[in-house]
Design a protein around this motif. Structure first.
Motif, short mmCIF file in Angstrom:
data_model
loop_
_atom_site.label_atom_id
_atom_site.label_comp_id
_atom_site.label_asym_id
_atom_site.label_seq_id
_atom_site.Cartn_x
_atom_site.Cartn_y
_atom_site.Cartn_z
N LEU A 92 -20.46 67.40 3.92
CA LEU A 92 -21.91 67.66 3.87
C LEU A 92 -22.53 66.99 2.65
O LEU A 92 -23.55 66.29 2.76
CB LEU A 92 -22.18 69.17 3.83
CG LEU A 92 -23.63 69.58 3.59
CD1 LEU A 92 -24.49 69.17 4.78
CD2 LEU A 92 -23.73 71.08 3.33
N ALA A 93 -21.92 67.19 1.49
CA ALA A 93 -22.45 66.58 0.26
C ALA A 93 -22.43 65.06 0.36
O ALA A 93 -23.41 64.39 0.00
CB ALA A 93 -21.63 67.05 -0.95
N ALA A 94 -21.35 64.51 0.87
CA ALA A 94 -21.23 63.05 0.98
C ALA A 94 -22.25 62.49 1.96
O ALA A 94 -22.79 61.40 1.76
CB ALA A 94 -19.81 62.68 1.41
N SER A 95 -22.53 63.23 3.03
CA SER A 95 -23.48 62.73 4.03
C SER A 95 -24.90 62.66 3.47
O SER A 95 -25.72 61.89 3.98
CB SER A 95 -23.44 63.60 5.28
OG SER A 95 -23.95 64.88 5.01
N THR A 96 -25.19 63.43 2.43
CA THR A 96 -26.53 63.36 1.85
C THR A 96 -26.75 62.04 1.12
O THR A 96 -27.89 61.67 0.86
CB THR A 96 -26.80 64.53 0.87
OG1 THR A 96 -25.93 64.41 -0.26
CG2 THR A 96 -26.62 65.86 1.54
#
Length: 191
Positions: free
Chosen positions: A51-55
């Motif tokens: 999730l964090a990386a996709s931001t």
């Protein structure tokens, strides 16, 4: 503070959440798929990391589409990536899933490029993330995720994807660091 910068800040705020699920010794349970056993903590950590990386892609897309690219965002975005990647690497070393030298090489490169950016900033220049730097980040995300989820589903196929991805991560990280310094050597020469 525009939307893209807020998304970048959210990535930074997810770092302690990631580390909590990876490192806190409170196990909420385990599950088994075939011969692979994983804790729910590890699964939640992997989902938080993804999730964090996709931001990373989302904040950049929004900034470009809405024409709200700022120097603050150009500086904060790579810093958020470095915090997320460094936290994950250090956690994986602590969990004995990754060799320390790999984390040291990658984190050293991140500090070196950040130092280059700071020197450039002192000269009134902003060094934005390069295309190779963005590829490096995504290779790191894939490799770290593969290590976090214990090479699932490749483990069942006998494919050491996590090992191959880790070596790719090391190689592209070193090469992209060299590329930053080669393309911005004028910043160092005149400092």
């Amino acid at each position: 503070m525009n939307l893209a910068n807020r998304i970048t800040l959210a990535r930074i705020f997810l770092v302690p959440v990631l580390m909590f699920f990876l490192l806190v010794r409170y196990n909420i349970g385990t599950f088994t798929i075939g011969s692979l056993t994983m804790t729910y903590n590890e699964l939640i950590a992997a989902l938080v990391f993804i999730l964090a990386a996709s931001t990373d892609g989302l904040d950049g897309y929004i900034a470009r589409k809405r024409k709200i690219v700022t120097n603050f965002g150009k500086f904060l975005d790579p810093l958020a990536d470095k915090l997320l990647i460094s936290a994950a690497l250090i956690s994986l070393v602590e969990m004995q899933r990754l060799e320390a030298w790999i984390a040291i090489v990658i984190i050293s490169r991140e500090f070196a490029v950040t130092g280059l950016r700071l020197i450039a900033a002192a000269e009134g220049q902003v060094i934005a993330a390069s295309a190779l730097g963005k590829i490096k980040t995504w290779v790191q995300i894939v490799a770290i995720t593969a290590v976090m989820i214990r090479n699932f589903p490749f483990e069942f196929l006998g494919i050491p994807f996590d090992e191959v991805a880790t070596w790719a991560m090391v190689i592209i990280t070193i090469y992209s660091g060299y590329d930053y310094f080669a393309k911005n050597r004028n910043v160092i020469q005149y400092s």
